[in-house]
Design a protein around this motif. Structure first.
Motif, mmCIF file in Angstrom:
data_model
loop_
_atom_site.group_PDB
_atom_site.id
_atom_site.type_symbol
_atom_site.label_atom_id
_atom_site.label_comp_id
_atom_site.label_asym_id
_atom_site.label_seq_id
_atom_site.Cartn_x
_atom_site.Cartn_y
_atom_site.Cartn_z
ATOM 1 N N LYS A 279 -15.948 7.270 -18.180
ATOM 2 C CA LYS A 279 -16.639 8.453 -18.683
ATOM 3 C C LYS A 279 -16.306 8.593 -20.165
ATOM 4 C CE LYS A 279 -16.796 10.841 -14.313
ATOM 5 N NZ LYS A 279 -17.956 10.239 -13.819
ATOM 6 N N PRO A 280 -17.236 9.088 -20.966
ATOM 7 C CA PRO A 280 -16.962 9.267 -22.397
ATOM 8 C C PRO A 280 -15.699 10.109 -22.622
ATOM 9 C CG PRO A 280 -19.285 9.550 -21.968
ATOM 10 C CD PRO A 280 -18.613 9.440 -20.625
ATOM 11 N N GLY A 281 -14.872 9.650 -23.567
ATOM 12 C CA GLY A 281 -13.627 10.335 -23.888
ATOM 13 C C GLY A 281 -12.402 9.687 -23.267
ATOM 14 N N MET A 282 -12.595 8.728 -22.367
ATOM 15 C CA MET A 282 -11.457 8.045 -21.743
ATOM 16 C C MET A 282 -10.884 6.996 -22.707
ATOM 17 S SD MET A 282 -12.622 7.278 -17.865
ATOM 18 C CE MET A 282 -12.308 8.475 -16.595
ATOM 19 N N LEU A 283 -9.563 6.940 -22.774
ATOM 20 C CA LEU A 283 -8.882 5.933 -23.577
ATOM 21 C C LEU A 283 -8.760 4.664 -22.742
ATOM 22 C CD1 LEU A 283 -7.367 5.270 -26.208
ATOM 23 C CD2 LEU A 283 -5.288 6.050 -25.084
ATOM 24 N N CYS A 284 -9.258 3.551 -23.263
ATOM 25 C CA CYS A 284 -9.285 2.293 -22.509
ATOM 26 C C CYS A 284 -8.515 1.197 -23.231
ATOM 27 C CB CYS A 284 -10.727 1.830 -22.326
ATOM 28 S SG CYS A 284 -11.752 2.983 -21.418
ATOM 29 N N GLU A 285 -7.870 0.347 -22.443
ATOM 30 C CA GLU A 285 -7.228 -0.863 -22.936
ATOM 31 C C GLU A 285 -8.013 -2.024 -22.350
ATOM 32 O OE1 GLU A 285 -3.481 -0.416 -21.033
ATOM 33 O OE2 GLU A 285 -2.580 0.569 -22.762
ATOM 34 N N PHE A 286 -8.356 -3.010 -23.174
ATOM 35 C CA PHE A 286 -9.114 -4.137 -22.661
ATOM 36 C C PHE A 286 -8.828 -5.386 -23.467
ATOM 37 C CE2 PHE A 286 -11.663 -1.668 -25.553
ATOM 38 C CZ PHE A 286 -12.300 -2.598 -26.370
ATOM 39 N N THR A 287 -9.174 -6.530 -22.878
ATOM 40 C CA THR A 287 -8.973 -7.803 -23.558
ATOM 41 C C THR A 287 -10.320 -8.436 -23.871
ATOM 42 O OG1 THR A 287 -8.855 -9.007 -21.471
ATOM 43 C CG2 THR A 287 -6.775 -8.242 -22.396
ATOM 44 N N VAL A 288 -10.374 -9.065 -25.040
ATOM 45 C CA VAL A 288 -11.523 -9.851 -25.465
ATOM 46 C C VAL A 288 -10.952 -11.170 -25.963
ATOM 47 C CG1 VAL A 288 -13.463 -10.047 -27.052
ATOM 48 C CG2 VAL A 288 -12.879 -7.816 -26.099
ATOM 49 N N GLU A 289 -11.216 -12.237 -25.207
ATOM 50 C CA GLU A 289 -10.634 -13.553 -25.464
ATOM 51 C C GLU A 289 -9.108 -13.438 -25.494
ATOM 52 O OE1 GLU A 289 -12.579 -15.149 -28.904
ATOM 53 O OE2 GLU A 289 -14.499 -15.293 -27.867
ATOM 54 N N ASP A 290 -8.474 -13.708 -26.627
ATOM 55 C CA ASP A 290 -7.010 -13.656 -26.693
ATOM 56 C C ASP A 290 -6.503 -12.391 -27.376
ATOM 57 O OD1 ASP A 290 -7.957 -14.344 -29.173
ATOM 58 O OD2 ASP A 290 -6.387 -15.813 -29.596
#
Length: 76
Positions: free
Chosen positions: A20-31
């Motif tokens: 949902k908009p406003g959520m803090l996200c951690e994610f990976t893109v390649e390395d």
């Protein structure tokens, strides 16, 4: 009588939680490991994030390029 068709497009985290908009996200893109505040889905289907350091910066990431995505905080 009428028939209605509804199409809902939404993103989900690894654990199945809808973003949902406003959520803090951690994610990976390649390395790379990235962090951003989720803003929604763009017209072209990319996920839009707001930078956490310089809040005037926004970036779009295509879902296919994301390896893992976790919710770090429900709202910022």
């Amino acid at each position: 009588m009428k028939i209605e068709k509804e199409v809902k497009k939404y993103a989900v985290a690894e654990d199945g939680t809808e973003l949902k908009p406003g959520m803090l996200c951690e994610f990976t893109v390649e390395d790379r490991s990235l962090c951003g505040v989720y803003q929604g889905i763009t017209k072209r289907g990319a996920l839009r994030f707001q930078n956490t350091v310089d809040t005037n910066v926004f970036y779009n990431v295509m879902p296919a390029s994301i390896g893992t995505l976790r919710i770090a905080a429900e709202s910022v």
